[in-house]
Design a protein around this motif. Structure first.
Motif, short mmCIF file in Angstrom:
data_model
loop_
_atom_site.label_atom_id
_atom_site.label_comp_id
_atom_site.label_asym_id
_atom_site.label_seq_id
_atom_site.Cartn_x
_atom_site.Cartn_y
_atom_site.Cartn_z
N SER A 179 32.11 13.77 32.73
CA SER A 179 31.65 13.34 34.04
C SER A 179 30.31 12.62 34.03
N ASP A 180 29.50 12.84 32.98
CA ASP A 180 28.25 12.09 32.92
C ASP A 180 27.97 11.62 31.49
N ASN A 181 27.00 10.75 31.37
CA ASN A 181 26.71 10.09 30.11
C ASN A 181 26.36 11.08 29.00
N GLN A 182 25.54 12.08 29.29
CA GLN A 182 25.12 13.04 28.27
C GLN A 182 26.31 13.86 27.76
N LYS A 183 27.23 14.20 28.63
CA LYS A 183 28.41 14.95 28.21
C LYS A 183 29.32 14.09 27.34
N ARG A 184 29.42 12.82 27.65
CA ARG A 184 30.23 11.93 26.82
C ARG A 184 29.61 11.76 25.43
N ILE A 185 28.29 11.61 25.38
CA ILE A 185 27.60 11.49 24.09
C ILE A 185 27.75 12.78 23.28
N ALA A 186 27.65 13.93 23.95
CA ALA A 186 27.81 15.22 23.27
C ALA A 186 29.23 15.38 22.75
N PHE A 187 30.20 14.90 23.50
CA PHE A 187 31.59 14.95 23.07
C PHE A 187 31.76 14.18 21.76
N LEU A 188 31.21 12.97 21.70
CA LEU A 188 31.32 12.16 20.48
C LEU A 188 30.54 12.79 19.34
N ALA A 189 29.42 13.43 19.65
CA ALA A 189 28.60 14.06 18.61
C ALA A 189 29.33 15.22 17.94
#
Length: 154
Positions: free
Chosen positions: A47-57
């Motif tokens: 739902s937000d940019n930080q969660k998407r980056i954490a998902f990829l991380a």
């Protein structure tokens, strides 16, 4: 005329009914278990940019802080060869776009900064529906590039 009547003993009737009840309960338990479809889609909060980056991380990818591209795309009702092949990548990683046919989803594209053994541009693409990650890929932008799921190829 001959009349024959049978009157079962209460003890036999009780145990017979109990056995039938347990048999029905066991049948229901197994049929409910087999009708429950395995989850083919692993929605994850995007739902937000930080969660998407954490998902990829969590897959080991380092990406730039802001997406390069964010756009709406429509998943077609009928999958052609290209979409069928793309969905096969999704299925291999636990997602399935079949349930999203005809729906409009968000497409976020991030620049991957740590792809091994490559000097060309690599993108991490995420498909988001109602705030949940429903699929995506890692791909090269070169003409002879590659595309695979989120996990690093061996």
């Amino acid at each position: 005329m001959f009349i024959f009547s049978v009157r079962p003993k209460r003890k036999i009737l009780f145990w017979g009914c109990l056995a039938i009840f347990l048999l029905i309960l066991i049948i229901c338990a197994f049929s409910c278990r087999s009708q429950t479809q395995p989850q083919t889609s692993i929605p994850t909060d995007g739902s937000d940019n930080q969660k998407r980056i954490a998902f990829l991380a969590q897959y080991g990818w380092e990406v730039e802080e802001e997406p390069i591209e964010c756009k709406d795309i429509a998943i077609p009702m009928t999958f052609g060869d290209v979409y069928q092949q793309y969905n096969e990548i999704q299925i291999k990683q636990g997602y399935d776009l079949e349930a999203y046919r005809g729906k409009t989803v968000k497409h976020y594209s991030y620049a991957v900064t740590n792809y091994p053994d490559t000097s060309h541009s690599v993108r991490a693409n995420l498909l988001i529906y109602e705030g949940e990650i429903i699929g995506g890929d890692i791909c090269s932008l070169n003409i002879d590039g590659f595309m695979h799921g989120f996990a690093k190829d061996k």
